[in-house]
Each structure stands twice: as structure tokens, then as C-alpha cells.
Design a protein around this motif. Structure first.
Motif: not given
Ligand code: TGC
Ligand code: FAD
Length: 392
Positions: A31-51
């Protein structure tokens, strides 16, 4: 990324092999991954930034030291719960799982197992809560698969040690507060050294331009006459077996984590194939696409069974290094193949950040290399079954 619609495949009803605690831990992480990781991870990866914003959440789901005893701030869980947490996190992103693996198995584990009580009390609770972040320095520019050849060294200066050398490809190095560093003493024996940010002569430049694990920060550790207080040496184990013991624990977590990445790719491809119409019918109805999907679920199910059994052996302290190698190698290879096949099922859409598949695929290129390459793990199995080392 589009909305996270993930539904976990469980083709052989393996949830029935899990305890109530396993399911609670797994579902909380999911549930945590769905709520907190999925919404932000693509942008973090695109920007090469650890969230960094997800650090406290990782601590809350028990991802920092899942099996470390509660008296040191860990979650006190068993090895299957540890594996399930890694699976769910890597379902979101291998780079986020890397941060949890490094913190738990490569930083907390050696302090817990090889450290003294003062070191455990000083570091473990803060690492478990995410107040401190750690990294693990074994690989050097000239010593990757062969860490026993390392040249980073400590010299006894009486009141303190002097540390010199360099480590490369170190996850979390650019922002780690403490580094567990492996260095040879004057007798050539490998020792674990706790190096803290701020020590004079210690720097951690970031490695840029990665096409893989972009949401994880990677860097170097450079030691230029760093004065190390004597109490910062891990006293209870030395030799190459000390870092390799940590790797057993981290590789075990990766074996579970890779299943997460594979499940996400399979689930995404299955949903897409059912919806995408070509030649007047869903591509899921085409035999070639069914072959891909059927092979994916077969491989995921085999990996789930292998890994669950390994977890049982690990809980009983019976899992061997070679058994762990087999699972790491098999599952990462399985996941990278599934990612490549799943990417094709999505056609052109598969190359975009609208879907997680290409990110998983690129991440897995690091996962198949770090913690022992695909070839090295094959040779560990070869050594185990023949009794002859191909490394000597
Ligand atoms: P070898 O002679 O086989 O062994 C040296 C000594 O170590 C002992 N030993 C172990 N002890 C505990 N646990 C294990 N798993 C052990 N494996 C071996 C062994 O008994 C011996 O002890 P002693 O007392 O006789 O000295 O060593 P070798 O030099 O021949 O090398 C073997 C080899 C190639 C398998 C090993 O070097 C290896 O695994 N290389 C791969 C290197 C690697 O995996 N590096 C990973 C770096 S960390 C990382 O990638 C983190 S990524 C993190 C993330 O972001 O998730
Ligand atoms: P090499 O050892 O140079 O190998 C190159 C090729 O030769 C490989 O295909 C290998 O399989 C093959 N090869 C080598 N020896 C043999 C042999 N005896 N027989 C047959 N083939 C062989 N390290 C850390 O210490 N800490 C970290 O936190 C960490 N994080 C990482 C994060 C990322 C993103 C990456 C990519 C790496 C990380 N690493 C870390 C380093 C990682 O563990 C090494 O990259 C890995 O062990 C391989 O070493 P190498 O890259 O020097 O490859």
C-alpha cells in the motif's frame, strides 16, 4: 506515470504459505509503495534524483533493518518478511530497494554482527529511523568482481588509523552520513571501518550520466589520509568473509526484490494486452502475445517458489551462500527477460515513462551487475557443485 493499478500475480496461491504477520507486513509495504512511491518515482528517475522525501516512509514500513532486533530499533521480523518488503519496494523501483538493501544488509547488518555494543547503540537506532543514512564501500576502480585484491588501506598510527584509497560505484555515497568501508591493514587483513561524513580528507563525489538506477544516488568514496579513531573499527570479524557475509544478506533481499520488478512488468503488460486492439481484437488474443505472457507467469511462479523455500532455509540459518547466489542470479535474469518481453507487448508506448516497464528494464541492468555479476554467481554455483574454484 499513469495511475498505479497493480494487482499482484499469485498463480499457485502462494499467499497460503505466508503467515498472518507476513501478509500484514507485505500488504503495508504494498500500500505504501502505491501511495508514496508510484506517484513520484518516474519524475525522480527522469531527473536522476533520489527522492529523499520517502526516507521516513521507508523507516515506517520496517525497510531499514527488518530483521535487526527491536532493542536496536529494527523491526525484529523474520527473513520472509524481510524478503516480502524488498519485493514490494522493488515493485516500485529497484533504486529505492537499493537504498533499503544497503541500509539494512550492508550497513546495519555488519554493525550488528561485527560491531561492539557501543557501536550498535551509537548507530543502529538512528539508521533504523532514517535519521542516519549509510553506504557500503567494497568495490574499487581496479577491483570489482575481485574485492580481495583491494588496495584501500589503514595504517596504525598509535592513537588512530590513517585511511587511504578510493571506492567506486557506491550506492547512497553522495549523501550517506556513515560509510562501512573495507580496507586492508598492514598485515593485508581486511577490516571494516566506520567512516563518518565530515572527517577531514573524506569526500564523496557523485557519479553522473547513469542510464540505470537513476532514482538512486551513486558515487565514489575518496580517502586522503583520513584519521580514523580506533573505536571506529568493527572488532568482531575480519578477512574477505566479513564483507561477503553482508552480501549474502543483501543478495537474498535482491532475489525477492527482482520478483517485484517482474510482477510489475507482467501485470502492466497483461492489462495493456487486454485493452489494446489491433486487427479488430485485443492483442492478448494473439498467440504470440499469449506465449510471452504465459511464459512470464510461469517464470514468476517458479521464482516465487524458489525464493520462498530459500526464505524458510534462511529462517533456519541453513541457507548457503551458493543457494543465495542461485536465487539472485535466476531471479534477476528472469526479471530482466520479462521486462524486455513486456516492453515489446506495449509497442511504442513501452518506451515512455507513462509505464514503469522501461525504467525497470534499465534498473535491472545494474541489479544484474551489482552484488556479484550474473557470471560470478554462475561460477559460485559451479564452485559449489564441483568443489573447484574457477577464481584461483
Ligand atoms: P574466497 O577465497 O572464495 O573466500 C575468501 C574468504 O571468504 C570466505 N567466504 C565467505 N564468508 C562468509 N560469507 C560468504 N558468503 C563467503 N564467501 C566466501 C571464504 O571461506 C574465505 O575465508 P578464509 O577464512 O579462508 O579467508 O574468495 P575469492 O577471492 O576467491 O572470491 C570469491 C568471489 C569471486 C565469489 C567473491 O569475491 C565475490 O563474491 N565477488 C563478487 C563481488 C561482489 O559481489 N561485490 C559486491 C559489492 S557491494 C554491491 O554491489 C552493493 S550494490 C547495493 C545496492 O545498491 O543494492
Ligand atoms: P568487473 O569485475 O570488471 O567485471 C566485468 C565483466 O567481467 C563482468 O561481466 C564479469 O562477470 C566478468 N568477470 C569478472 N571476473 C570474471 C571471472 N573470474 N570469470 C568470468 N567472468 C568474469 N559496490 C559496492 O561496494 N557498494 C555499492 O553500494 C555498490 N553499488 C553499486 C551501484 C550500481 C548502480 C552499480 C552499477 C554498481 C554498484 N557497486 C557497488 C559495484 C558492483 O558491485 C560492481 O560493479 C560489481 O561487483 C562488478 O564489478 P565491475 O563493475 O568492476 O566489473
Amino acid at each position: 506515470m499513469s495511475q498505479d493499478l497493480f494487482q499482484a500475480p499469485d498463480y499457485y496461491q502462494l499467499d497460503e504459505l505466508l503467515t498472518e504477520e507476513h501478509l500484514l507486513v507485505r500488504n503495508a509495504a504494498r500500500e505504501w509503495v502505491k501511495r508514496e512511491v508510484s506517484p513520484i518515482i518516474e519524475e525522480a528517475a527522469q531527473q536522476a534524483k533520489f527522492p529523499k522525501s520517502i526516507i521516513s516512509g521507508l523507516a515506517e514500513i520496517g525497510a531499514f533493518g527488518p530483521y535487526i532486533p527491536e532493542e536496536y530499533g529494527g523491526a525484529g521480523l523474520d527473513q520472509i518478511s524481510y524478503g516480502l518488503i524488498m519485493q514490494e519496494i522493488e515493485r516500485g523501483d529497484s533504486g529505492v530497494r537499493s537504498t533499503a538493501s544497503v541500509q539494512s544488509s550492508l550497513v546495519m547488518y555488519p554493525i550488528w554482527k561485527y560491531g561492539n555494543e557501543a557501536q550498535r547503540q551509537k548507530y543502529l537506532p538512528k539508521l533504523a529511523s532514517g535519521e542516519l543514512l549509510g553506504c557500503f564501500g567494497l568495490t574499487e576502480p581496479d577491483h570489482g568482481s575481485n574485492p580481495g585484491g583491494m588496495t584501500t588501506n589503514i595504517k596504525d598510527m598509535g592513537d588512530y588509523y590513517l585511511l587511504n584509497g578510493a571506492k567506486m560505484w557506491i550506492s547512497n555515497a553522495p549523501f550517506a552520513d556513515v560509510a562501512v568501508v573495507w580496507a586492508k591493514n598492514e598485515e593485508g587483513r581486511i577490516k571494516g571501518v566506520l567512516v563518518e561524513r565530515g572527517m577531514a580528507g573524506f569526500s564523496t563525489p557523485e557519479t553522473h550520466n547513469k542510464w540505470s538506477l537513476r532514482a538512486s544516488s551513486t558515487g565514489e568514496l575518496i580517502f586522503d589520509n583520513v584519521k580514523i579513531p580506533k573505536e571506529n573499527i568493527l572488532p568482531n570479524k575480519d578477512g574477505l568473509g566479513a564483507p561477503l557475509g553482508c552480501l549474502d544478506s543483501a543478495r537474498y533481499g535482491i532475489a525477492w526484490g527482482a520478483i517485484g520488478a517482474a510482477m510489475d512488468c507482467y501485470d502492466t503488460a497483461l492489462r495493456y494486452a487486454k485493452q489494446r486492439i489491433q486487427f479488430d481484437k485485443p492483442i492478448a488474443g494473439m498467440q504470440l502475445q499469449q506465449k510471452k505472457l504465459a511464459e512470464m507467469i510461469t517464470e514468476i511462479t517458479k521464482a516465487q517458489l524458489l525464493t520462498w523455500r530459500l526464505g524458510v532455509l534462511k529462517n533456519e540459518n541453513r541457507a548457503t551462500t551458493a543457494q543465495i547466489s542461485m536465487a539472485k542470479r535466476n531471479n534477476v535474469d528472469m526479471a530482466i527477460h520479462i521486462a524486455r518481453e513486456a516492453r515489446q507487448i506495449l509497442g511504442a508506448m513501452g518506451i515512455t515513462g507513462e509505464y514503469s516497464i522501461m525504467r525497470h528494464m534499465m534498473n535491472l541492468e545494474s541489479v544484474i551487475t551489482y552484488e556479484g555479476t550474473h557470471d560470478i554467481h554462475l561460477l559460485i554455483t559451479g564452485m559449489d557443485i564441483t568443489g573447484i574454484s574457477a577464481f584461483k
